[in-house]
Design a protein around this motif. Structure first.
Motif, PDB file in Angstrom:
ATOM      1  N   ILE A   1      35.793  48.043  42.772  1.00 25.81           N
ATOM      2  CA  ILE A   1      35.379  49.104  43.551  1.00 25.81           C
ATOM      3  C   ILE A   1      33.516  48.156  43.169  1.00 25.81           C
ATOM      4  N   SER A   2      33.011  48.124  44.969  1.00 21.94           N
ATOM      5  CA  SER A   2      31.806  46.894  44.365  1.00 21.94           C
ATOM      6  C   SER A   2      30.832  47.249  44.405  1.00 21.94           C
ATOM      7  N   ARG A   3      30.614  48.822  44.650  1.00 25.35           N
ATOM      8  CA  ARG A   3      29.439  49.733  44.216  1.00 25.35           C
ATOM      9  C   ARG A   3      29.244  49.271  42.924  1.00 25.35           C
ATOM     10  N   TRP A   4      30.189  49.470  42.167  1.00 27.26           N
ATOM     11  CA  TRP A   4      30.071  49.477  40.792  1.00 27.26           C
ATOM     12  C   TRP A   4      29.860  48.038  40.219  1.00 27.26           C
ATOM     13  N   THR A   5      30.629  47.006  41.182  1.00 23.51           N
ATOM     14  CA  THR A   5      30.538  45.557  40.506  1.00 23.51           C
ATOM     15  C   THR A   5      29.545  44.818  40.550  1.00 23.51           C
ATOM     16  N   LEU A   6      28.726  45.314  41.245  1.00 21.15           N
ATOM     17  CA  LEU A   6      27.638  44.162  41.505  1.00 21.15           C
ATOM     18  C   LEU A   6      26.304  45.365  40.975  1.00 21.15           C
ATOM     19  N   MET A   7      27.201  46.405  39.842  1.00 21.87           N
ATOM     20  CA  MET A   7      25.656  47.044  38.834  1.00 21.87           C
ATOM     21  C   MET A   7      26.334  46.071  37.868  1.00 21.87           C
TER      22      MET A   7
ATOM     23  N   MET B   1      28.561  50.477  24.604  1.00 23.82           N
ATOM     24  CA  MET B   1      28.400  51.907  25.893  1.00 23.82           C
ATOM     25  C   MET B   1      28.715  51.024  27.390  1.00 23.82           C
ATOM     26  N   TRP B   2      27.634  50.618  27.505  1.00 28.78           N
ATOM     27  CA  TRP B   2      27.484  49.970  29.125  1.00 28.78           C
ATOM     28  C   TRP B   2      28.543  49.069  29.442  1.00 28.78           C
ATOM     29  N   GLU B   3      28.855  48.270  29.017  1.00 30.53           N
ATOM     30  CA  GLU B   3      29.729  47.707  29.476  1.00 30.53           C
ATOM     31  C   GLU B   3      31.544  48.135  29.321  1.00 30.53           C
ATOM     32  N   VAL B   4      31.872  49.177  28.545  1.00 20.27           N
ATOM     33  CA  VAL B   4      32.866  50.312  28.633  1.00 20.27           C
ATOM     34  C   VAL B   4      32.861  51.246  30.043  1.00 20.27           C
ATOM     35  N   PHE B   5      32.076  51.592  30.142  1.00 15.78           N
ATOM     36  CA  PHE B   5      32.208  52.494  30.951  1.00 15.78           C
ATOM     37  C   PHE B   5      31.820  51.705  32.626  1.00 15.78           C
ATOM     38  N   VAL B   6      30.791  50.875  32.643  1.00 20.50           N
ATOM     39  CA  VAL B   6      30.566  50.544  34.458  1.00 20.50           C
ATOM     40  C   VAL B   6      31.689  49.635  34.296  1.00 20.50           C
ATOM     41  N   ASN B   7      32.457  49.437  33.281  1.00 18.44           N
ATOM     42  CA  ASN B   7      33.631  48.295  33.939  1.00 18.44           C
ATOM     43  C   ASN B   7      35.477  49.125  34.359  1.00 18.44           C
ATOM     44  N   HIS B   8      35.241  50.397  33.077  1.00 20.42           N
ATOM     45  CA  HIS B   8      36.007  50.981  34.012  1.00 20.42           C
ATOM     46  C   HIS B   8      35.894  51.400  35.040  1.00 20.42           C
ATOM     47  N   GLN B   9      34.683  51.860  35.754  1.00 25.39           N
ATOM     48  CA  GLN B   9      33.973  52.178  36.973  1.00 25.39           C
ATOM     49  C   GLN B   9      35.003  51.478  37.904  1.00 25.39           C
ATOM     50  N   ALA B  10      34.132  50.199  37.406  1.00 25.35           N
ATOM     51  CA  ALA B  10      34.533  49.042  38.252  1.00 25.35           C
ATOM     52  C   ALA B  10      36.016  48.280  38.729  1.00 25.35           C
ATOM     53  N   LYS B  11      36.972  48.679  37.795  1.00 25.31           N
ATOM     54  CA  LYS B  11      38.158  48.360  37.611  1.00 25.31           C
ATOM     55  C   LYS B  11      38.190  47.064  37.519  1.00 25.31           C
ATOM     56  N   ILE B  12      37.275  46.216  36.483  1.00 25.06           N
ATOM     57  CA  ILE B  12      37.342  45.167  36.191  1.00 25.06           C
ATOM     58  C   ILE B  12      38.640  44.128  35.291  1.00 25.06           C
ATOM     59  N   ASN B  13      38.444  45.040  34.596  1.00 23.92           N
ATOM     60  CA  ASN B  13      39.843  44.493  33.355  1.00 23.92           C
ATOM     61  C   ASN B  13      41.000  44.674  34.454  1.00 23.92           C
ATOM     62  N   LEU B  14      41.334  46.272  34.940  1.00 24.73           N
ATOM     63  CA  LEU B  14      41.987  45.769  36.147  1.00 24.73           C
ATOM     64  C   LEU B  14      43.140  44.577  36.844  1.00 24.73           C
ATOM     65  N   ALA B  15      41.402  44.250  37.294  1.00 27.84           N
ATOM     66  CA  ALA B  15      41.406  43.472  37.808  1.00 27.84           C
ATOM     67  C   ALA B  15      41.910  41.854  37.555  1.00 27.84           C
ATOM     68  N   MET B  16      41.190  41.764  36.604  1.00 22.99           N
ATOM     69  CA  MET B  16      42.315  40.257  35.583  1.00 22.99           C
ATOM     70  C   MET B  16      43.123  40.728  35.616  1.00 22.99           C
ATOM     71  N   VAL B  17      43.643  41.637  35.274  1.00 22.42           N
ATOM     72  CA  VAL B  17      44.891  41.609  35.046  1.00 22.42           C
ATOM     73  C   VAL B  17      45.925  40.873  36.141  1.00 22.42           C
ATOM     74  N   HIS B  18      45.340  42.079  37.577  1.00 22.43           N
ATOM     75  CA  HIS B  18      46.086  41.166  38.174  1.00 22.43           C
ATOM     76  C   HIS B  18      46.249  39.539  38.798  1.00 22.43           C
ATOM     77  N   SER B  19      44.764  39.300  38.541  1.00 19.75           N
ATOM     78  CA  SER B  19      44.201  37.601  38.683  1.00 19.75           C
ATOM     79  C   SER B  19      45.348  37.040  37.989  1.00 19.75           C
ATOM     80  N   PHE B  20      45.498  37.284  36.606  1.00 22.98           N
ATOM     81  CA  PHE B  20      46.663  36.983  35.907  1.00 22.98           C
ATOM     82  C   PHE B  20      47.591  36.485  36.209  1.00 22.98           C
ATOM     83  N   SER B  21      47.475  37.284  36.369  1.00 26.03           N
ATOM     84  CA  SER B  21      49.606  37.803  37.426  1.00 26.03           C
ATOM     85  C   SER B  21      49.692  37.027  38.528  1.00 26.03           C
ATOM     86  N   GLY B  22      48.856  36.493  39.213  1.00 30.15           N
ATOM     87  CA  GLY B  22      49.276  35.742  40.076  1.00 30.15           C
ATOM     88  C   GLY B  22      49.097  36.752  41.673  1.00 30.15           C
ATOM     89  N   HIS B  23      48.046  38.076  41.441  1.00 31.54           N
ATOM     90  CA  HIS B  23      48.048  38.728  42.461  1.00 31.54           C
ATOM     91  C   HIS B  23      46.727  38.548  42.953  1.00 31.54           C
TER      92      HIS B  23
END
Length: 263
Positions: free
Chosen positions: A91-97, A60-82
């Motif tokens: 969002i850095s304040r969530w990513t560092l957490m 549940m921590w992973e789902v909540f913090v990942n969603h707030q940090a937008k890590i999955n969205l960033a990964m999709v953009h990285s896979f697409s070369g963007h």
């Protein structure tokens, strides 16, 4: 059941316990595989170890913090070369957490696996009796042999069905509930329907990439967990049956010496 409960103070360790919610058991696991599942999705490694409360907390921590940090969205953009778009999405304040707990989940699942493997070897040596059947007002559970292929088959259709097939109620409820949540918010089934109609562009646009990236993890985990636990439950069934037959039917004078049977 009463006779089994009276054994609690006679034996130090047990290999398994059969309850109405499922069969919980010790068995040898590869610490690196458990750590890999924790890296794929924090909480999965602990659930594989039957540590449901700790696993659910990390999940549940992973789902909540990942969603707030937008890590999955960033990964999709990285896979697409963007790459620049990926940087902007985070969002850095969530990513560092996110980082410390993520590393803890990997380390703790590895450490716990090593400890539980040691406990399994001790429990195997002590060979304490286990209950092979339980019945209650809500459920009946018993040791039985199941087909691992069928566990995989049903898990492919829907995460959690393979766990229901082998009577692992807790992990089945977990997999089914979260699969429904991920499917709903990712709009995956809606996209699949549009693909059948040939509307590829609309199917792509309707997807929520942040939620979509959870799906491969939960689906793969459900398949793996159902298969492994089916195999291990079959081994436990054979072991319990072997001990029962030895205790009740084997001649007390039976001995095996240098490859020869002496009775």
């Amino acid at each position: 059941m009463d006779n089994f409960k009276n054994l609690d103070n006679q034996y130090r360790r047990y290999k398994a316990h059969v309850s109405i919610f499922g069969t919980t058991q010790f068995h040898l696991r590869n610490p690196y595989i458990i750590a890999w599942w924790s890296a794929a999705f924090p909480g999965f490694g602990h659930i594989l170890l039957n540590k449901y409360l700790r696993g659910l907390a990390l999940f549940m921590w992973e789902v909540f913090v990942n969603h707030q940090a937008k890590i999955n969205l960033a990964m999709v953009h990285s896979f697409s070369g963007h790459i620049e778009l990926a940087k902007e999405s985070l969002i850095s304040r969530w990513t560092l957490m996110y980082i410390p707990v993520y590393l803890f989940a990997i380390w703790d699942s590895y450490r716990t696996t090593v400890d539980m493997n040691k406990l399994y070897l001790l429990a195997e040596r002590e060979n304490a009796p286990i209950n092979s059947f339980t019945i209650g007002a809500l459920e009946i559970n018993y040791l039985d042999k199941r087909n691992p292929v069928m566990s995989v088959f049903w898990s492919i259709f829907m995460p959690g069905l393979g766990q229901l097939y082998i009577h692992r109620i807790i992990s089945a409820f977990f997999s089914l509930t979260w699969s429904i949540i991920f499917l709903y918010f990712s709009h995956l089934l809606e996209a699949v329907q549009l693909l059948f109609f040939g509307e590829i562009k609309r199917a792509t646009e309707v997807l929520d990439k942040q939620w979509l990236l959870y799906m491969p993890s939960i689906w793969g985990f459900a398949i793996y967990e159902a298969y492994v636990n089916t195999v291990e439950s079959n081994k436990l069934f054979e072991n319990e049956q072997q001990n029962f037959l030895k205790k009740n039917y084997q001649n007390s004078q039976f001995r095996v010496k240098k490859g020869k049977v002496v009775g």
